[in-house]
Design a protein around this motif. Structure first.
Motif, PDB file in Angstrom:
ATOM      1  N   LYS A   1     -29.310-125.645  50.506  1.00  0.00           N
ATOM      2  CA  LYS A   1     -28.888-126.125  51.629  1.00  0.00           C
ATOM      3  C   LYS A   1     -30.442-126.584  52.228  1.00  0.00           C
ATOM      4  CE  LYS A   1     -27.211-125.290  56.528  1.00  0.00           C
ATOM      5  NZ  LYS A   1     -26.464-124.089  57.302  1.00  0.00           N
ATOM      6  N   VAL A   2     -30.274-127.911  52.721  1.00  0.00           N
ATOM      7  CA  VAL A   2     -31.469-128.568  53.290  1.00  0.00           C
ATOM      8  C   VAL A   2     -31.740-128.451  54.805  1.00  0.00           C
ATOM      9  CG1 VAL A   2     -32.858-130.718  53.482  1.00  0.00           C
ATOM     10  CG2 VAL A   2     -31.440-130.412  51.637  1.00  0.00           C
ATOM     11  N   TYR A   3     -32.970-127.802  55.124  1.00  0.00           N
ATOM     12  CA  TYR A   3     -33.143-127.630  56.645  1.00  0.00           C
ATOM     13  C   TYR A   3     -34.491-128.540  56.949  1.00  0.00           C
ATOM     14  CZ  TYR A   3     -30.460-123.081  56.159  1.00  0.00           C
ATOM     15  OH  TYR A   3     -29.671-122.303  56.043  1.00  0.00           O
ATOM     16  N   ASP A   4     -34.196-128.989  58.148  1.00  0.00           N
ATOM     17  CA  ASP A   4     -35.384-129.843  58.828  1.00  0.00           C
ATOM     18  C   ASP A   4     -36.234-128.840  59.527  1.00  0.00           C
ATOM     19  OD1 ASP A   4     -34.719-132.265  57.903  1.00  0.00           O
ATOM     20  OD2 ASP A   4     -33.084-132.652  59.694  1.00  0.00           O
ATOM     21  N   ILE A   5     -37.596-128.780  59.310  1.00  0.00           N
ATOM     22  CA  ILE A   5     -38.256-127.740  59.982  1.00  0.00           C
ATOM     23  C   ILE A   5     -39.552-128.573  60.812  1.00  0.00           C
ATOM     24  CG2 ILE A   5     -39.801-125.911  59.892  1.00  0.00           C
ATOM     25  CD1 ILE A   5     -38.246-124.991  57.609  1.00  0.00           C
ATOM     26  N   LYS A   6     -39.812-128.398  61.728  1.00  0.00           N
ATOM     27  CA  LYS A   6     -40.719-129.066  62.611  1.00  0.00           C
ATOM     28  C   LYS A   6     -42.342-128.475  62.185  1.00  0.00           C
ATOM     29  CE  LYS A   6     -38.489-130.181  67.156  1.00  0.00           C
ATOM     30  NZ  LYS A   6     -38.707-130.120  68.544  1.00  0.00           N
ATOM     31  N   ILE A   7     -43.280-129.310  62.087  1.00  0.00           N
ATOM     32  CA  ILE A   7     -44.393-129.062  61.883  1.00  0.00           C
ATOM     33  C   ILE A   7     -45.028-127.867  62.838  1.00  0.00           C
ATOM     34  CG2 ILE A   7     -47.018-129.929  61.708  1.00  0.00           C
ATOM     35  CD1 ILE A   7     -45.283-130.695  59.356  1.00  0.00           C
ATOM     36  N   SER A   8     -44.766-128.024  64.056  1.00  0.00           N
ATOM     37  CA  SER A   8     -45.033-126.821  65.209  1.00  0.00           C
ATOM     38  C   SER A   8     -44.522-125.658  64.714  1.00  0.00           C
ATOM     39  CB  SER A   8     -44.773-127.492  66.376  1.00  0.00           C
ATOM     40  OG  SER A   8     -43.161-127.660  66.488  1.00  0.00           O
ATOM     41  N   GLU A   9     -43.608-125.504  63.902  1.00  0.00           N
ATOM     42  CA  GLU A   9     -43.214-124.271  63.406  1.00  0.00           C
ATOM     43  C   GLU A   9     -43.714-123.646  62.347  1.00  0.00           C
ATOM     44  OE1 GLU A   9     -38.442-124.956  65.200  1.00  0.00           O
ATOM     45  OE2 GLU A   9     -38.939-125.537  63.182  1.00  0.00           O
ATOM     46  N   ILE A  10     -44.662-124.398  61.548  1.00  0.00           N
ATOM     47  CA  ILE A  10     -45.276-124.025  60.581  1.00  0.00           C
ATOM     48  C   ILE A  10     -46.676-123.745  60.775  1.00  0.00           C
ATOM     49  CG2 ILE A  10     -45.935-124.597  58.264  1.00  0.00           C
ATOM     50  CD1 ILE A  10     -43.462-126.459  58.110  1.00  0.00           C
TER      51      ILE A  10
ATOM     52  N   ASP B   1     -44.194-132.869  66.210  1.00  0.00           N
ATOM     53  CA  ASP B   1     -42.567-132.981  66.288  1.00  0.00           C
ATOM     54  C   ASP B   1     -41.982-133.495  64.777  1.00  0.00           C
ATOM     55  OD1 ASP B   1     -42.316-131.708  68.793  1.00  0.00           O
ATOM     56  OD2 ASP B   1     -42.363-133.849  69.668  1.00  0.00           O
ATOM     57  N   ARG B   2     -43.030-134.020  63.986  1.00  0.00           N
ATOM     58  CA  ARG B   2     -42.601-134.484  62.620  1.00  0.00           C
ATOM     59  C   ARG B   2     -41.871-133.288  61.950  1.00  0.00           C
ATOM     60  NH1 ARG B   2     -47.147-138.583  60.043  1.00  0.00           N
ATOM     61  NH2 ARG B   2     -47.325-140.028  61.802  1.00  0.00           N
ATOM     62  N   LYS B   3     -40.917-133.688  60.926  1.00  0.00           N
ATOM     63  CA  LYS B   3     -40.120-132.532  60.375  1.00  0.00           C
ATOM     64  C   LYS B   3     -40.343-132.706  58.868  1.00  0.00           C
ATOM     65  CE  LYS B   3     -36.704-132.352  63.938  1.00  0.00           C
ATOM     66  NZ  LYS B   3     -35.312-132.423  64.421  1.00  0.00           N
ATOM     67  N   ILE B   4     -40.491-131.560  58.067  1.00  0.00           N
ATOM     68  CA  ILE B   4     -40.261-131.407  56.898  1.00  0.00           C
ATOM     69  C   ILE B   4     -38.854-131.110  56.507  1.00  0.00           C
ATOM     70  CG2 ILE B   4     -42.839-130.862  56.410  1.00  0.00           C
ATOM     71  CD1 ILE B   4     -42.002-128.127  55.984  1.00  0.00           C
ATOM     72  N   LYS B   5     -38.504-131.263  55.074  1.00  0.00           N
ATOM     73  CA  LYS B   5     -37.163-130.807  54.649  1.00  0.00           C
ATOM     74  C   LYS B   5     -37.317-129.602  53.885  1.00  0.00           C
ATOM     75  CE  LYS B   5     -35.123-135.480  55.127  1.00  0.00           C
ATOM     76  NZ  LYS B   5     -33.925-134.893  56.312  1.00  0.00           N
ATOM     77  N   TYR B   6     -36.713-128.414  53.992  1.00  0.00           N
ATOM     78  CA  TYR B   6     -36.857-127.287  52.871  1.00  0.00           C
ATOM     79  C   TYR B   6     -35.508-127.159  52.632  1.00  0.00           C
ATOM     80  CZ  TYR B   6     -38.358-122.730  51.503  1.00  0.00           C
ATOM     81  OH  TYR B   6     -38.604-121.773  50.614  1.00  0.00           O
TER      82      TYR B   6
ATOM     83  N   TYR C   1     -43.430-120.120  57.992  1.00  0.00           N
ATOM     84  CA  TYR C   1     -42.432-120.585  58.860  1.00  0.00           C
ATOM     85  C   TYR C   1     -42.188-119.485  59.995  1.00  0.00           C
ATOM     86  CZ  TYR C   1     -37.767-122.143  60.564  1.00  0.00           C
ATOM     87  OH  TYR C   1     -36.670-122.601  61.282  1.00  0.00           O
ATOM     88  N   GLN C   2     -42.130-119.992  61.004  1.00  0.00           N
ATOM     89  CA  GLN C   2     -41.880-119.006  62.270  1.00  0.00           C
ATOM     90  C   GLN C   2     -40.516-119.045  62.713  1.00  0.00           C
ATOM     91  OE1 GLN C   2     -45.599-118.851  65.111  1.00  0.00           O
ATOM     92  NE2 GLN C   2     -45.682-121.017  64.265  1.00  0.00           N
ATOM     93  N   ILE C   3     -39.964-117.928  63.041  1.00  0.00           N
ATOM     94  CA  ILE C   3     -38.624-117.818  63.643  1.00  0.00           C
ATOM     95  C   ILE C   3     -38.711-117.192  64.908  1.00  0.00           C
ATOM     96  CG2 ILE C   3     -36.182-117.043  63.528  1.00  0.00           C
ATOM     97  CD1 ILE C   3     -36.722-117.122  60.581  1.00  0.00           C
ATOM     98  N   LYS C   4     -38.596-118.125  65.954  1.00  0.00           N
ATOM     99  CA  LYS C   4     -38.740-117.675  67.461  1.00  0.00           C
ATOM    100  C   LYS C   4     -37.870-118.286  68.220  1.00  0.00           C
ATOM    101  CE  LYS C   4     -43.214-120.343  67.782  1.00  0.00           C
ATOM    102  NZ  LYS C   4     -44.464-120.334  68.191  1.00  0.00           N
ATOM    103  N   PRO C   5     -37.242-117.656  69.333  1.00  0.00           N
ATOM    104  CA  PRO C   5     -36.471-118.427  70.216  1.00  0.00           C
ATOM    105  C   PRO C   5     -37.037-119.491  70.980  1.00  0.00           C
ATOM    106  CG  PRO C   5     -36.730-116.041  71.141  1.00  0.00           C
ATOM    107  CD  PRO C   5     -37.536-116.214  69.632  1.00  0.00           C
ATOM    108  N   LEU C   6     -38.170-119.218  71.718  1.00  0.00           N
ATOM    109  CA  LEU C   6     -38.842-120.086  72.465  1.00  0.00           C
ATOM    110  C   LEU C   6     -40.198-120.314  72.161  1.00  0.00           C
ATOM    111  CD1 LEU C   6     -37.859-118.708  76.126  1.00  0.00           C
ATOM    112  CD2 LEU C   6     -36.830-120.446  74.796  1.00  0.00           C
TER     113      LEU C   6
END
Length: 405
Positions: free
Chosen positions: A169-178, A159-164, A115-120
């Motif tokens: 706490k459950v987070y919605d994460i886009k496929i593009s962020e993985i 743009d599809r999302k997985i739930k982590y 999982y990537q954490i990035k502002p843009l």
């Protein structure tokens, strides 16, 4: 024996707990259908001694890779921001910790998702994390009823999302962020575009055998210190009554010597453990597990007498070259693509040549190169080739040997 359930990584796990009359307790998750239906291989890798040893060694070796950032000409990029990120991927982990965890997840679940954490979206991530596989809900991500190839289709899928789930706490994460990584290949089965099967699936029954083997040896070792006295007289010897029989059974695990009420002969409760061949069966099952993870008895040997030091050295080198290096290359390719390096003609390269055990291989390559250079020198002297041809042949030979990438 009682069955209990508990929650582990968000899943309900069933365990069997056995308590002997002497008070000892044996807990197992690898029993019968409970194990066959248990998909939480992460927990199994922490419980089974063979799988734990295999995954630990695999993750430790993998994490020792040396990573370089090179340009299109194979030259190292100085002050690389990508390498700085990998050196400290997040607040909690070093590069080695991150890679060790990554291979552990790959080995047990067959998958790892970074999982990537990035502002843009165009920026290099500020931090990267390995997601715990058992905490991911793919939320129909793997349901694809058409091939994806246009830019619009790719964006729609990304743009599809997985739930982590993280600490409840459950987070919605886009496929593009993985960044997905696979131990085997994804999409081997239906509806698995984002998931690869686990190697552990193929050795479930073998691991179950190992568990039963250990339980059997544990029980036999308990009985190995116990004896029973049996009635050896002839004629009208006293018969053991129900109350006496129960009394014997009650003290079976509490006392070392049991005596009947007549002329007795003492017999060892375990006549010959060697005839059970428990260690031999354990080693044979362990070797089956090793092969499932592309290892051999020279990498991890349960009977050291079967492997010489030279065989062990060559076995480990072969394992690194043909298994670990391939996994490392796959990771570097995925990271290079995601971080936009491939678009600039750059890439990340993983190497294990710095490890002490690989030095003999480097020496062999240098020896081969030296002999090749001498052959070129003779050819130049005999004028069978010109300088340009010799230079081209030398460069190609260096690349073939892998002396540089």
């Amino acid at each position: 024996m009682v069955e209990k359930s508990f929650s582990l990584f968000g899943r309900q796990i069933f365990s069997k707990i056995e308590r002997s009359r002497d008070g000892s307790i044996w807990t197992t998750l690898l029993s019968g259908d409970d194990f066959i239906n248990n998909q939480n291989y992460l927990h199994t890798s922490l419980e089974n001694p063979v799988l734990n040893a295999i995954v630990s060694l695999r993750a430790k070796m993998y994490s020792q890779m040396q990573i370089s950032h090179v340009d299109a000409n194979g030259k190292e990029v100085k002050n690389s921001d990508v390498l700085k990120l990998l050196k400290q991927p997040n607040y909690f982990q070093s590069q080695e910790d991150f890679l060790f965890q990554q291979m552990w997840f790959l080995s047990t679940s067959g998958n790892n998702y970074v999982y990537q954490i990035k502002p843009l979206s165009t920026d290099l991530p500020k931090a990267i994390y390995n997601l715990i596989p058992s905490e991911i809900d793919f939320n129909k991500v793997n349901k694809v009823d058409k091939f994806v190839f246009t830019k619009e289709q790719i964006k729609s899928f990304a743009d599809r999302k997985i739930k982590y789930t993280l600490d409840g706490k459950v987070y919605d994460i886009k496929i593009s962020e993985i960044i997905p990584l696979y131990d085997l290949a994804n999409a081997i089965t239906t509806d698995s575009w984002f998931v690869a099967p686990s190697r552990v699936k193929a050795i479930e029954k073998v691991l179950q055998n190992i568990d039963v083997n250990l339980r059997s040896k544990h029980k036999n070792l308990q009985f190995s210190a116990k004896y029973v006295g049996v009635n050896k007289s002839t004629g009208m010897e006293a018969q053991i009554q129900t109350a006496d029989r129960k009394a014997i059974e009650n003290v079976l695990n509490a006392k070392d010597v049991l005596t009947t009420n007549a002329s007795v002969e003492y017999k060892h409760l375990v006549s010959d453990m060697k005839k059970l061949f428990l260690d031999e069966q354990f080693a044979d099952d362990a070797n089956k597990c090793l092969l499932a993870f592309e290892m051999n008895k020279n990498v991890l040997n349960y009977f050291a007498k079967d492997s010489t030091f030279e065989n062990q050295k060559n076995g480990v080198i072969d394992w690194i070259q043909n298994s670990i290096q391939g996994s490392a290359d796959n990771t570097m390719n995925s990271l290079s693509s995601t971080f936009g390096l491939l678009d600039k003609g750059e890439k990340l390269v993983a190497s294990y040549n710095h490890l002490p055990i690989m030095q003999s291989l480097i020496n062999d390559k240098i020896k081969s190169f030296t002999e090749f250079q001498n052959a070129l020198k003779v050819s130049l002297e005999n004028q069978t080739i010109d300088n340009a041809t010799a230079k081209k042949m030398s460069d190609n030979f260096i690349k073939t040997l892998g002396l540089w990438k």
